[in-house]
Motif scaffolding. Structure first.
Motif, PDB file in Angstrom:
ATOM      1  N   GLY A 115       0.796  -1.235   0.000  1.00  0.00           N
ATOM      2  CA  GLY A 115       0.000   0.000   0.000  1.00  0.00           C
ATOM      3  C   GLY A 115       0.816   1.266   0.000  1.00  0.00           C
ATOM      4  O   GLY A 115       1.611   1.522  -0.900  1.00  0.00           O
ATOM      5  N   GLY A 172       3.324   2.663   2.002  1.00  0.00           N
ATOM      6  CA  GLY A 172       4.784   2.553   1.968  1.00  0.00           C
ATOM      7  C   GLY A 172       5.548   3.562   2.810  1.00  0.00           C
ATOM      8  O   GLY A 172       6.720   3.824   2.544  1.00  0.00           O
ATOM      9  N   SER A 173       4.928   4.106   3.875  1.00  0.00           N
ATOM     10  CA  SER A 173       5.702   5.049   4.701  1.00  0.00           C
ATOM     11  C   SER A 173       6.835   4.316   5.425  1.00  0.00           C
ATOM     12  O   SER A 173       7.929   4.872   5.603  1.00  0.00           O
ATOM     13  CB  SER A 173       4.807   5.807   5.687  1.00  0.00           C
ATOM     14  N   PHE A 207       8.369   1.660   4.214  1.00  0.00           N
ATOM     15  CA  PHE A 207       9.337   1.430   3.131  1.00  0.00           C
ATOM     16  C   PHE A 207      10.246   2.650   3.005  1.00  0.00           C
ATOM     17  O   PHE A 207      11.474   2.541   2.966  1.00  0.00           O
ATOM     18  CB  PHE A 207       8.600   1.175   1.810  1.00  0.00           C
ATOM     19  N   ALA A 267       6.204  -4.839   5.352  1.00  0.00           N
ATOM     20  CA  ALA A 267       5.809  -3.497   5.818  1.00  0.00           C
ATOM     21  C   ALA A 267       4.476  -3.158   5.160  1.00  0.00           C
ATOM     22  O   ALA A 267       4.436  -2.598   4.077  1.00  0.00           O
ATOM     23  CB  ALA A 267       6.887  -2.476   5.456  1.00  0.00           C
ATOM     24  N   ILE A 276       6.241  -5.626  10.997  1.00  0.00           N
ATOM     25  CA  ILE A 276       5.886  -4.600  11.988  1.00  0.00           C
ATOM     26  C   ILE A 276       4.369  -4.534  12.067  1.00  0.00           C
ATOM     27  O   ILE A 276       3.681  -4.660  11.041  1.00  0.00           O
ATOM     28  CB  ILE A 276       6.509  -3.236  11.642  1.00  0.00           C
ATOM     29  N   HIS A 277       3.860  -4.352  13.280  1.00  0.00           N
ATOM     30  CA  HIS A 277       2.405  -4.290  13.469  1.00  0.00           C
ATOM     31  C   HIS A 277       2.077  -3.162  14.446  1.00  0.00           C
ATOM     32  O   HIS A 277       2.737  -3.028  15.483  1.00  0.00           O
ATOM     33  CB  HIS A 277       1.897  -5.633  14.011  1.00  0.00           C
ATOM     34  N   PRO A 278       1.038  -2.359  14.127  1.00  0.00           N
ATOM     35  CA  PRO A 278       0.762  -1.178  14.957  1.00  0.00           C
ATOM     36  C   PRO A 278      -0.111  -1.452  16.175  1.00  0.00           C
ATOM     37  O   PRO A 278      -1.149  -0.822  16.368  1.00  0.00           O
ATOM     38  CB  PRO A 278       0.071  -0.232  13.969  1.00  0.00           C
ATOM     39  N   GLU A 302       6.547   3.704  14.582  1.00  0.00           N
ATOM     40  CA  GLU A 302       6.854   2.534  13.731  1.00  0.00           C
ATOM     41  C   GLU A 302       8.158   2.724  12.976  1.00  0.00           C
ATOM     42  O   GLU A 302       8.991   1.817  12.922  1.00  0.00           O
ATOM     43  CB  GLU A 302       5.753   2.347  12.674  1.00  0.00           C
TER      44      GLU A 302
HETATM   45  C1  GRF Z   1       1.726  -0.071   9.181  1.00  0.00           C
HETATM   46  O1  GRF Z   1       0.870   0.437  10.183  1.00  0.00           O
HETATM   47  C2  GRF Z   1       2.264  -1.420   9.559  1.00  0.00           C
HETATM   48  O2  GRF Z   1       2.485  -1.567  10.925  1.00  0.00           O
HETATM   49  C3  GRF Z   1       1.171  -2.352   9.112  1.00  0.00           C
HETATM   50  O3  GRF Z   1       0.715  -1.794   7.900  1.00  0.00           O
HETATM   51  C4  GRF Z   1       0.937  -0.385   7.925  1.00  0.00           C
HETATM   52  C5  GRF Z   1       1.705  -0.023   6.680  1.00  0.00           C
HETATM   53  O4  GRF Z   1       1.875   1.369   6.561  1.00  0.00           O
HETATM   54  N1  GRF Z   1       1.638  -3.706   9.018  1.00  0.00           N
HETATM   55  P1  GRF Z   1       2.814   1.960   5.442  1.00  0.00           P
HETATM   56  O5  GRF Z   1       2.333   1.357   4.110  1.00  0.00           O
HETATM   57  O6  GRF Z   1       4.226   1.554   5.743  1.00  0.00           O
HETATM   58  O7  GRF Z   1       2.617   3.444   5.469  1.00  0.00           O
END
Ligand code: GRF
Length: 193
Positions: free
Chosen positions: A12, A14-15, A17, A89, A110-112, A175
């Protein structure tokens, strides 16, 4: 020390990334992002990869007979790029034995939320709506289950009087730092060969 090669899997925005790619470019992490693996051709993360000149492997699962088929192709591409560590990610798929056997102990996510609480989609909102006072972010090794696997790092975030939007902004900033710290920990302790 030779730089490790990281592949990031994302579906999606990619912040994360971008945070990892920037940290590598600035030598905050002794690695290069060698590849983006993306299962969604419309994902914004692809634009971010182009900005950093990072090669992209784009695929659409519906064009393959099975998950094993597309993961087999992914493994070949990872090998071509000499990937040492895979960072999920925002990759919206479970991984199967094809990837797990080939990269055992070398796939992290990673998980929020503070796992094992609030697994799955919209974890920040789940925690907010439940009314917990503390939530946070977790990094962990990946296994076959959703948001399962041994925990590597956690940072707690108090919710206080935040709105959901404020909490999301705060969690995403946390994150980015935790993911970079986790990658450094793994690379520096030579857990990967
Ligand atoms: C993040 O909140 C991550 O923890 C989860 O998906 C989201 C991805 O965000 N697994 P982004 O695409 O990196 O902005």
């Amino acid at each position: 020390m030779i730089k490790k090669h990281i592949a990031i899997f994302a579906s999606g925005n990619g912040s994360n990334f971008e945070a990892i790619a920037r940290a590598c470019a600035k030598n905050r992490v002794n690695a290069v992002v060698a590849l983006l693996v993306c299962d969604n051709p419309n994902a914004f993360v692809i634009q971010r990869a182009k900005k950093f000149d990072i090669p992209v492997f784009e695929f659409q699962p519906k064009n393959y007979a099975s998950k094993a088929d597309y993961e087999t192709e992914i493994v070949q591409i990872l090998k071509k790029h000499n990937v040492d560590l895979i960072c999920l990610a925002g990759y919206m798929r479970l991984v199967s034995d094809v990837l797990l056997n080939e990269y055992e102990g070398k796939i992290i996510n990673i998980h929020p939320s503070l796992l094992p609480a609030f697994k799955g989609l919209n974890a920040i909102q789940q925690a907010f709506e439940y009314g917990v006072k503390l939530t946070g972010v977790t990094t962990h090794f990946v296994d076959k289950t959703m948001d399962g696997g041994t925990i590597i790092g956690q940072v707690a975030v108090p919710i206080g009087n935040c709105t959901l939007e404020e909490l999301e902004t705060h969690i995403h900033a946390v994150e980015h730092e935790l993911y970079i710290n986790t990658i450094n920990k793994i690379i520096n302790y030579e857990n990967i060969t």
